[in-house]
Design an enzyme around this catalytic site. Structure first.
Site, mmCIF file in Angstrom:
data_model
loop_
_atom_site.group_PDB
_atom_site.id
_atom_site.type_symbol
_atom_site.label_atom_id
_atom_site.label_comp_id
_atom_site.label_asym_id
_atom_site.label_seq_id
_atom_site.Cartn_x
_atom_site.Cartn_y
_atom_site.Cartn_z
ATOM 1 C CD GLU A 90 -2.218 -1.093 2.939
ATOM 2 O OE1 GLU A 90 -3.131 -1.867 3.160
ATOM 3 O OE2 GLU A 90 -1.796 -0.277 3.771
ATOM 4 C CB CYS A 104 2.536 7.484 3.482
ATOM 5 S SG CYS A 104 2.934 6.184 4.654
ATOM 6 C CB CYS A 111 6.449 -5.396 9.247
ATOM 7 S SG CYS A 111 7.649 -4.511 10.280
ATOM 8 C CB CYS A 115 4.536 -2.891 16.519
ATOM 9 S SG CYS A 115 6.244 -2.350 16.286
ATOM 10 C CB CYS A 118 1.560 -2.372 13.719
ATOM 11 S SG CYS A 118 1.878 -1.969 11.990
ATOM 12 N N GLY A 160 6.290 -2.103 6.690
ATOM 13 C CA GLY A 160 7.682 -2.536 6.763
ATOM 14 C C GLY A 160 8.556 -1.657 7.636
ATOM 15 C CD GLU A 161 12.394 -0.365 11.014
ATOM 16 O OE1 GLU A 161 11.325 0.015 11.528
ATOM 17 O OE2 GLU A 161 13.363 0.401 10.868
ATOM 18 C CB SER A 192 8.713 6.382 10.384
ATOM 19 O OG SER A 192 8.186 5.882 11.599
ATOM 20 C CB SER A 215 7.954 3.844 16.236
ATOM 21 O OG SER A 215 7.584 4.369 14.979
ATOM 22 C CG LEU A 216 10.125 6.174 22.839
ATOM 23 C CD1 LEU A 216 11.410 5.407 22.602
ATOM 24 C CD2 LEU A 216 10.437 7.569 23.380
ATOM 25 C CG HIS A 217 4.974 3.168 19.905
ATOM 26 N ND1 HIS A 217 4.514 4.302 19.274
ATOM 27 C CD2 HIS A 217 5.385 2.342 18.907
ATOM 28 C CE1 HIS A 217 4.644 4.165 17.967
ATOM 29 N NE2 HIS A 217 5.171 2.993 17.717
ATOM 30 C CG ASN A 291 -6.356 4.524 12.118
ATOM 31 O OD1 ASN A 291 -7.546 4.231 12.093
ATOM 32 N ND2 ASN A 291 -5.789 5.277 11.210
ATOM 33 C CB CYS A 334 1.073 0.988 8.047
ATOM 34 S SG CYS A 334 1.236 1.653 9.675
HETATM 35 N N1 SAH Z 1 8.322 0.391 10.907
HETATM 36 C C1 SAH Z 1 8.353 1.816 10.990
HETATM 37 C C2 SAH Z 1 7.470 2.532 10.004
HETATM 38 C C3 SAH Z 1 6.072 2.055 9.757
HETATM 39 S S1 SAH Z 1 4.727 2.483 10.777
HETATM 40 C C4 SAH Z 1 8.081 2.280 12.389
HETATM 41 O O1 SAH Z 1 7.845 1.444 13.256
HETATM 42 O O2 SAH Z 1 8.172 3.474 12.636
HETATM 43 C C5 SAH Z 1 4.577 4.216 10.915
HETATM 44 C C6 SAH Z 1 3.987 4.621 12.277
HETATM 45 O O3 SAH Z 1 2.623 4.213 12.407
HETATM 46 C C7 SAH Z 1 4.734 3.987 13.428
HETATM 47 O O4 SAH Z 1 4.965 4.918 14.437
HETATM 48 C C8 SAH Z 1 3.752 2.914 13.880
HETATM 49 O O5 SAH Z 1 3.989 2.543 15.207
HETATM 50 C C9 SAH Z 1 2.420 3.603 13.660
HETATM 51 N N2 SAH Z 1 1.257 2.696 13.644
HETATM 52 C C10 SAH Z 1 1.211 1.399 13.299
HETATM 53 N N3 SAH Z 1 -0.030 0.895 13.432
HETATM 54 C C11 SAH Z 1 -0.793 1.900 13.888
HETATM 55 C C12 SAH Z 1 -2.188 2.010 14.229
HETATM 56 N N4 SAH Z 1 -3.020 0.991 14.124
HETATM 57 N N5 SAH Z 1 -2.627 3.214 14.659
HETATM 58 C C13 SAH Z 1 -1.796 4.275 14.756
HETATM 59 N N6 SAH Z 1 -0.488 4.224 14.440
HETATM 60 C C14 SAH Z 1 0.017 3.051 14.017
#
Ligand code: SAH
Length: 346
Positions: A90, A104, A111, A115, A118, A160-161, A192, A215-217, A291, A334
């Site tokens: 996508e 994007c 991936c 996570c 995701c 993907g990463e 990212s 992406s810290l979270h 999301n 994503c």
């Molecule tokens: N692998 C990379 C880039 C892809 S995701 C990364 O981890 O950064 C891009 C961003 O979207 C990341 O911060 C990821 O954590 C976030 N993301 C993934 N799924 C999501 C969701 N369901 N809702 C909101 N953000 C999400």
């Protein structure tokens, strides 16, 4: 057939030379593809017919097929592209009210990072994308633009990463940023990453001007280990040390992304811990309300909690940006559209 977009300018020049065609013809081919958006060699009317035929015999400009194209009321558009081997990826175009057109793009099919919240990693990693497949997403999205619009920003935030596929990504971004490529300056390109310290250091060492988002979270290792399994091998300290190095090398402030998950990482104590972790760093925090993904147990945060989280960070002197949600109705996050199509297909 060779995918034209997988060729570096030097490789194309070498191929032409091997066929007795002068090198400057390579420049013409790139101009047609990048500046004029040609999608067929026949359109390259200032090339001799015989050269066009030779090129068409060996090269293809497109390697993907548009399997779905969705448009949202807020201007977001999403393409589901089918690759030559039938895999699907996508990419998304986002428009804002300042006239920015941000695209994007994805770097992998699936991936490996896993996570917890995701959709992209639910089935693991299938394969890396090639340089040409990454560039093709940009060119396909450009075709969605109206007259007078141009791509202003690129974010590598699709499936993907990116730092796990740097060898394919770097040449694609080099082409995107070249004036005779897509002409999108490096400072307007964001990579990212889930936070792979070795990859961040490699990127820092190249001293390019790309914007880095990590992406810290979560602000502590037990919680981050749960949400971002890749953290188990590295730990937050090593991720931050690599991000600091990126800033020192490039002078570019790093963004930290933080997906807010209701009752998981969106409380006042989480905000205070994040503020303490980032205090003193030239950081920007990008708060992203989760999301929803149907297959996953997480929920979106309530708006007052989001506001309070942002306020706590601001009071601690940390710059905060709240990601404005776009494209919800077309599953722009994503991996969501691909997942949905696969589920529908059984
Ligand atoms: N692998 C990379 C880039 C892809 S995701 C990364 O981890 O950064 C891009 C961003 O979207 C990341 O911060 C990821 O954590 C976030 N993301 C993934 N799924 C999501 C969701 N369901 N809702 C909101 N953000 C999400």
């Amino acid at each position: 057939m060779i995918h034209l977009l997988d060729q570096t300018p030097d490789q194309l020049q070498a191929w032409l030379a091997g066929h007795g065609v002068p090198g400057y013809r390579a420049r013409q081919v790139w101009q047609w593809v990048y500046a004029r958006g040609a999608d067929d060699f026949d359109q390259m009317t200032d090339l001799p017919g015989v050269v066009r035929q030779r090129l068409a015999a060996d090269f293809q400009i497109w390697s993907t097929r548009v399997a779905a194209h969705r448009k949202a009321d807020d201007g977001a558009e999403k393409l589901l592209l089918e690759l030559a081997d039938g895999q699907r990826i996508e990419c998304v175009l986002l428009r804002d009210d300042r006239g920015h057109c941000t695209i994007c793009v994805s770097t992998q099919v699936g991936c490996a990072m896993g996570c917890a919240f995701c959709a992209s990693g639910l089935d693991g990693l299938i394969r890396n994308l090639s340089t040409g497949e990454i560039l093709e997403q940009m060119l396909r999205l450009r075709q969605c633009l109206a007259d007078g619009e141009r791509i202003s920003h690129v974010v590598v935030m699709g499936m993907g990463e990116p730092l796990a596929n740097l060898d394919a990504l770097l040449p694609a971004l080099a082409m995107a940023s070249r004036p005779d490529g897509l002409g999108i300056g490096a400072r307007r390109i964001t990579i990212s990453t889930v936070g792979l310290p070795a990859g961040i250091r490699r990127l820092a060492g190249l001293n390019l001007q790309y914007h880095l988002a990590v992406s810290l979270h979560a602000a502590d290792d037990p919680l981050r280990d749960r949400l971002v399994p890749a953290n188990r091998k590295t730990g937050i300290a090593a991720v931050l040390a690599a991000a600091d190095e990126y800033f020192e090398q490039t002078g570019r402030r790093v963004t930290f992304e933080y997906v807010l998950l209701k009752d998981v990482n969106d409380g006042p104590a989480h905000a205070r811990a994040l503020a303490a972790l980032l205090r003193g760093r030239p950081a920007l925090v990008n708060l992203i309300p989760f999301n929803p993904v149907a297959e996953l147990p997480f929920r979106s945060p309530l708006s007052p909690d989001v506001m309070r989280f942002a306020e706590t960070l601001r009071e601690a002197g940390i710059a905060v940006k709240l990601r404005y949600r776009k494209g919800d109705e077309i599953d722009a996050a994503c991996g969501q559209l691909r997942l949905q199509e696969e589920t529908a297909a059984g």
